[in-house]
Enzyme design. Structure first.
Site, PDB file in Angstrom:
ATOM      1  N   GLU A  33       0.806  -1.225   0.000  1.00 52.46           N
ATOM      2  CA  GLU A  33       0.000   0.000   0.000  1.00 52.46           C
ATOM      3  C   GLU A  33       0.836   1.271   0.000  1.00 52.46           C
ATOM      4  O   GLU A  33       0.424   2.283  -0.563  1.00 52.46           O
ATOM      5  CB  GLU A  33      -0.979  -0.017   1.172  1.00 52.46           C
ATOM      6  CG  GLU A  33      -2.198  -0.941   0.983  1.00 52.46           C
ATOM      7  CD  GLU A  33      -1.913  -2.420   1.197  1.00 52.46           C
ATOM      8  OE1 GLU A  33      -0.777  -2.760   1.597  1.00 52.46           O
ATOM      9  OE2 GLU A  33      -2.820  -3.242   0.964  1.00 52.46           O
ATOM     10  N   HIS A  50     -10.638  -5.157   9.740  1.00 51.30           N
ATOM     11  CA  HIS A  50     -11.255  -4.869   8.438  1.00 51.30           C
ATOM     12  C   HIS A  50     -12.585  -4.129   8.583  1.00 51.30           C
ATOM     13  O   HIS A  50     -13.424  -4.207   7.683  1.00 51.30           O
ATOM     14  CB  HIS A  50     -11.512  -6.161   7.656  1.00 51.30           C
ATOM     15  CG  HIS A  50     -10.322  -6.735   6.960  1.00 51.30           C
ATOM     16  ND1 HIS A  50      -9.178  -7.101   7.612  1.00 51.30           N
ATOM     17  CD2 HIS A  50     -10.085  -7.009   5.639  1.00 51.30           C
ATOM     18  CE1 HIS A  50      -8.302  -7.588   6.740  1.00 51.30           C
ATOM     19  NE2 HIS A  50      -8.825  -7.541   5.548  1.00 51.30           N
TER      20      HIS A  50
HETATM   21  C1  LIG Z   1      -2.240  -4.710   4.141  1.00 52.50           C
HETATM   22  C2  LIG Z   1      -3.259  -5.568   3.459  1.00 52.50           C
HETATM   23  N1  LIG Z   1      -3.475  -5.389   2.146  1.00 52.50           N
HETATM   24  C3  LIG Z   1      -4.387  -6.145   1.507  1.00 52.50           C
HETATM   25  C4  LIG Z   1      -5.118  -7.081   2.172  1.00 52.50           C
HETATM   26  C5  LIG Z   1      -6.184  -7.899   1.463  1.00 52.50           C
HETATM   27  N2  LIG Z   1      -5.701  -9.258   1.278  1.00 52.50           N
HETATM   28  C6  LIG Z   1      -5.912 -10.226   2.185  1.00 52.50           C
HETATM   29  S1  LIG Z   1      -5.157 -11.647   1.807  1.00 52.50           S
HETATM   30  C7  LIG Z   1      -4.531 -11.011   0.376  1.00 52.50           C
HETATM   31  C8  LIG Z   1      -3.677 -11.855  -0.511  1.00 52.50           C
HETATM   32  C9  LIG Z   1      -2.497 -12.389   0.208  1.00 52.50           C
HETATM   33  O1  LIG Z   1      -1.731 -13.158  -0.651  1.00 52.50           O
HETATM   34  P1  LIG Z   1      -0.625 -14.129  -0.115  1.00 52.50           P
HETATM   35  O2  LIG Z   1       0.286 -13.370   0.802  1.00 52.50           O
HETATM   36  O3  LIG Z   1       0.008 -14.790  -1.266  1.00 52.50           O
HETATM   37  O4  LIG Z   1      -1.383 -15.171   0.796  1.00 52.50           O
HETATM   38  P2  LIG Z   1      -2.480 -16.261   0.351  1.00 52.50           P
HETATM   39  O5  LIG Z   1      -3.790 -15.565   0.336  1.00 52.50           O
HETATM   40  O6  LIG Z   1      -2.093 -16.786  -0.970  1.00 52.50           O
HETATM   41  O7  LIG Z   1      -2.433 -17.285   1.421  1.00 52.50           O
HETATM   42  C10 LIG Z   1      -4.916  -9.681   0.236  1.00 52.50           C
HETATM   43  C11 LIG Z   1      -4.554  -8.812  -0.895  1.00 52.50           C
HETATM   44  C12 LIG Z   1      -4.875  -7.214   3.551  1.00 52.50           C
HETATM   45  N3  LIG Z   1      -5.576  -8.074   4.301  1.00 52.50           N
HETATM   46  N4  LIG Z   1      -3.933  -6.468   4.167  1.00 52.50           N
END
Ligand SMILES: Cc1ncc(C[n+]2csc(CCOP(=O)(O)OP(=O)(O)O)c2C)c(N)n1
Ligand SMILES: Cc1ncc(C[n+]2csc(CCOP(=O)(O)OP(=O)(O)O)c2C)c(N)n1
Ligand SMILES: [Mg+2]
Ligand SMILES: [Mg+2]
Lengths: 321, 344, 321, 344
Positions: free
Chosen positions: B78, B147
């Site tokens: 972000e 959230h």
């Molecule tokens: C700071 C932040 N940005 C965005 C999100 C929304 N979000 C939650 S999980 C996710 C994807 C995470 O990807 P990854 O680290 O590969 O983990 P996976 O979901 O594949 O287990 C996002 C964008 C969040 N929770 N926190």
């Protein structure tokens, strides 16, 4: 590309301007003519000038808390800089910014930044504008060894890689972040870390103007032609305290003397150009004197200039309450 | 626009209204770009090239229409998103950056409050930073403590930011168009529970100026100032009370910075009674802010204690029964109004 | 180290518990019995179990939004987890946390974390406690491919390197962050990036429990003996949507079928242990059934459990206004 | 402690008082550690092993005395600092983490507001996060827009944080000891201009409870509530007015969260007049917060409009003449008091 004699003169004039500018800022600060926190760039001139010599007014740089040298190298008016650093009317930001917040959008200088790591994410934006609008401009961010650890900087590296942005990351490794050494604070090695983001990264001797100049030439060639981001880590030193007034207790015995004697990029430049017959000592001395005069004039104007009008407090913000 | 004219327009959800505003502004001005996580969706995957259009669907169709150079999916970084948007805004683009949840300002707050918000002032008026930061906010979806925050009081506190909180689809469209055309950084807070709310929304482009409150209901017995998702609740209470002959102004400031304090003061000068309704936590909230403005500038008109109806001073709990108790209710608003009326 | 038969049984029991737990959560969610946003771990069982099998209750893990599998592998009570995920009284956080905020300090589970990149800085703290207090405990953080880009994670890597913290960083690269591929979002390569912080980093097949187990054995040996941080990037897949209900439009044609058929870590485990004569199909089936029974019981208790008392809204915070 | 007893104690600066508190607490409890940038200073350099002791000198001598395992210099990575401190607090240590300037919450706000602040609640009461986050704040040193903010309203808004703002050396020591012994995350805001202010400070350890205001002056004509560096200014004004026979309560809440609203309400019930003085920007400030509490709970006692004296809604300007105009002045406070008194 070999530099023309005219270009060489300009390079040295800019380097000596930065050096003398900073020495004068220290003097004026000590005399009580400059308020606040001021971080000087003396010792690092070969980097700022070696980098910015390749840039146009439309190219954008993003600077740091140690921004005077970048400003001067990018072409900012030194009198307007002095007015700003003194907090006077007519300063580059009309006195509202100060040393740590000098900006000059007309010269493609996006701002000093008092937040370590604040600049590189913003430079990605400038690079994104260039890419989206189809100009051939590039963005250049400056970071330090200390700043290389900040999450914002590493995020910016990744995004530049992902979007293939025309952004050249300069890391000025002066081996100090305030009083903490890069040996301690940087786990691993900066150029290597940057390269792991799939960004070409080279190390260069930041005391050697010509080495920096050549490295930047390659970098600009790469980036301006659309090949994406690039990074240069310049090995350099800091001549003075972290801020003006810093007691520098973290320095080793004789460290500062050694730097002055053996690691002065201006002396190194002089030796090289005179020994290669590119410039004479007289020419160099004359440039020293010219630069000194310009600074003297700027300082006198700065001292004489009025403070900003008090109503300025309330302007440039969308609404007052 | 007269009310009858408005009612002839097609009914759209707040989500659709925002989406339409974004489409129209991107069409009008090629400098407008969108960036954020999953704003198109599917980058680097084998499926649809527009897998999401924003996880709440607000940017749906933009990627397909304007292409990935203007609708830019980003990594989950972000600070890099907001920084790039702000730097792009300084240099010729007009980015609309999405924070999937406004709660994520935690990882990019510096780029918002120390950078984008301060450039214009700190650089002596030379910088322009026309960036819109969109974020979904608010409790009610059982999304848990990280959230579900509101955070508009934090953003309203920061000089240099404009803060927008639409309460209905019509306003959302006009405010979004204004936000994109504004030369200052704007934080645009979209309450999750409002996306599916609907009302007539003109197909044409129109703007709603910042700092002009809407009177959702009018009445001289009490003044209810409510923000975002609290507005429909305040309206419901006002309508209920109206049947008993108690008539309230329901003021929806629409933007919390700038704030239309004049409309609020004028209303209180008539009603003498103020109820501030804010979903945020109570301390240093917008409810407190409005109360303080009135206590200073319309004190002599006040005929009863000001009432603040807010969430409690706690994070947002997950369990539905707790979350429901967390969110200011119509019952709480009604009770507050009655109390200011001396128990009527 | 070869696993005893008992240990192998426990491993499979834990893996099948996670799988069936997640499948059941999906069912209960669809039936309206679970509120909110839920991210399931099915497909990644070999990683969580391969890692946590090496840990004691005093070792600390820091998890992510996709935390159920880590919890179960670390020994959290599944009934108390179900109560939490349903928002019921007696849940691990008494219903105040939910799926994205399960913590169980008694089991060394420092918390799921709904902020991408939130956990690794905190795990540095757990590692710092271990180091400062002279326990031989270690900390283990889980991150995803998406999270590997977040500045907080990279800052945590650097600090772990600088302070030589007993912290093992696990990167579960399931090649997806919501609907964005690591091909796009990660510039460079995760293990390589981590290594650039001077942290030993290995890649491992995350579908192969034994490969993960062996890699973690080396990692623990390194870290518990005081040699500092270590990292493992596990190549893995995600069986289901990012969250329950995700339409997964970003999946290629036949992608999910292929994963189920060819990249199921439970099937891979079964094949290996049966072909090597370590376990029989009957034994495995029995463990499947036992796990299913325990989950059934947990779900029934969860459905029957009361909501938290409304007064709970105001507790556990220092002051109410 | 009686006043005469206090006055027998040695005079110390606020910096010294804090330093002493840190020394004593580290001595008392081996779980207390210090972390931050340059808290010792000189790591990885060839000079002194304690080059700074904090750039404002607050942690001076601690590194030398307790060693680098308990006084930990860090890279410039505030999220990593606060995260490590919070995680260490969850697992047995009691870290005091320094933000060199409170303005740097921008790069670590998530770890403060979404993590440390929420653990106890979000995890159903099981987590303890005894961390103290120290940061220097405030305008007046010509440090510019990014090094001069207050930000206590932002922190006060967040449930789960305690926020401390000492106005003098005596309080600073007692509050710091309380902060370190507290099991919740505490943000301890040190105003740059107060470091050199002095008063008698006992050598022994003592605590000052959170949520208990101090009455810096007493008087029944008006109630001045002031925070941190505004307290000495409010005192100066009260002393000046006292000579004219106008006597004010000067209330120094000392902690903004929890806030001793009772003392404020009791005072206003007597004086009927309230002036809130806060160096922060006005919107959603502590000034507004206190005003709102009084407008709700002591309305019937109020005999004049509440006055808020704050900084303007602008970033902090650099030029001395502007910065001086930015900071709430004694003259502004005095005028506000006189206005509430109907121009006396
Ligand atoms: C700071 C932040 N940005 C965005 C999100 C929304 N979000 C939650 S999980 C996710 C994807 C995470 O990807 P990854 O680290 O590969 O983990 P996976 O979901 O594949 O287990 C996002 C964008 C969040 N929770 N926190
Ligand atoms: C986010 C943030 N943290 C800390 C500081 C305080 N600070 C200013 S400059 C500096 C050192 C920067 O070191 P480096 O990046 O190496 O640059 P150099 O000073 O050597 O030019 C620090 C710690 C700051 N301004 N911003
Ligand atoms: Mg440096
Ligand atoms: Mg992933």
């Amino acid at each position: 590309m070999a530099l023309s004699s005219e270009a060489l003169h300009k390079v040295y004039y800019t380097m000596t301007t930065i050096r003398q500018f900073e020495e004068r800022m220290i003097k004026e600060f000590m005399a009580g003519n400059i308020p606040g926190f001021v971080h000087t760039y003396d010792g690092q001139e070969a980097v700022g000038v070696g980098i910015c010599t390749h840039l146009t007014d439309e190219d954008i740089i993003g600077s740091t808390h140690r921004g005077h040298g970048h400003c001067i190298a990018k072409g900012c008016d030194i009198e307007a800089m002095i007015l700003e650093i003194m907090g006077k009317q007519g300063g580059l930001c009309n006195g509202k910014g100060g040393s740590m917040h000098i900006a000059d959008f007309d010269r493609g200088m996006l701002g000093a930044n008092a937040i370590v790591g604040g600049g590189p994410p913003l430079c990605n934006g400038a690079a994104l504008s260039a890419k989206t609008l189809g100009t051939k401009n590039i963005a250049v961010s400056f970071s330090g060894d200390g700043s290389s650890n900040q999450g914002t900087v590493m995020e910016a590296l990744n995004l530049a890689g992902v979007l293939d942005l025309p952004h050249i990351f300069i890391f000025e490794n002066n081996h100090l972040a305030e009083g903490t050494g890069d040996e301690y604070a940087v786990s691993g090695d900066i150029a290597n870390r940057v390269a792991s983001f799939d960004i070409p990264a080279v190390k260069v001797d930041g005391l050697d103007f010509f080495a920096v100049y050549d490295a930047m030439e390659k970098a600009v060639e790469h980036t301006r032609s659309g090949k994406g981001p690039y990074a240069i880590e310049a090995d350099v030193i800091r001549f003075d305290g972290h801020f003006i007034g810093d007691p520098q207790a973290y320095r080793g015995e004789g460290e500062l003397d050694d730097l002055r004697a053996n690691k002065d990029c201006l002396k190194i430049f002089r030796k090289r150009v005179t020994s290669e017959g590119l410039m004479t000592d007289d020419e160099l001395d004359m440039l020293d004197a010219q630069a000194g005069d310009a600074i003297e004039q700027g300082v006198q104007r700065g001292l004489a200039a009025p403070q900003p009008a008090v109503e300025e407090l309330y302007t440039d913000v969308h609404v007052s309450y | 626009m007269s009310e009858s004219a408005v009612n002839e327009h097609p009914v759209k959800t707040l989500r659709e209204a925002l989406n339409e505003a974004l489409h129209q502004e991107m069409e009008r001005d090629s400098r407008v770009i969108i960036m954020g996580e999953e704003v198109a969706g599917g980058a680097g995957c084998k499926g649809s090239d527009e897998a999401y259009g924003g996880v709440f669907g607000v940017t749906k169709g933009l990627g397909t229409k304007f292409g990935r150079t203007r609708v830019i999916d980003t990594p989950i970084t972000e600070s890099a998103i907001i920084g790039a948007a702000a730097g792009a805004a300084n240099t010729g683009l007009r980015p609309v950056a999405e924070l999937m949840f406004i709660d994520f300002i935690g990882v990019c707050f510096d780029q918002i409050f120390n950078q984008a918000a301060k450039f214009r002032y700190m650089f002596g008026g030379k910088a322009r930073t026309p960036i819109v930061i969109r974020g979904t906010a608010g409790a009610g979806m059982r999304a848990g403590a990280q959230h579900s925050s509101m955070l508009h009081p934090v953003l309203t506190h920061i000089p240099g930011l404009k803060v927008v909180m639409p309460s209905n689809a019509y306003d959302a469209k006009g405010l979004m168009i204004s936000a994109i055309r504004d030369d200052d950084p704007v934080v645009f807070i979209e309450h999750k529970l409002l996306y599916e709310t609907k009302c007539p929304v003109p197909d044409e482009m129109y703007t709603i100026p910042f700092g002009e409150a809407a009177f959702a209901r009018e009445g001289s017995d009490a003044t209810i100032v409510a923000f975002g998702a609290m507005v429909p609740k305040a309206i419901a209470v006002a309508d209920k009370l109206a049947k008993e002959g108690i008539h309230c102004d329901v003021i929806d400031p629409r933007t919390t910075s700038p704030l239309d304090s004049e409309s609020i003061l004028e209303s209180v000068e008539v009603s003498g009674r103020l109820i501030c309704v804010d979903e945020a936590n109570p301390r240093c909230s917008l409810a407190a802010d409005v109360s303080a403005i009135v206590a200073e500038h319309a004190f002599s008109s006040l005929r009863a204690p000001v009432k603040c109806v807010t969430a409690p001073h706690t994070p947002v709990p997950f369990a539905p029964v707790l979350e429901d108790a967390y969110i200011p209710s119509e019952a709480a608003i009604e009770q507050a109004v009655r109390e200011t009326l001396g128990g009527r």
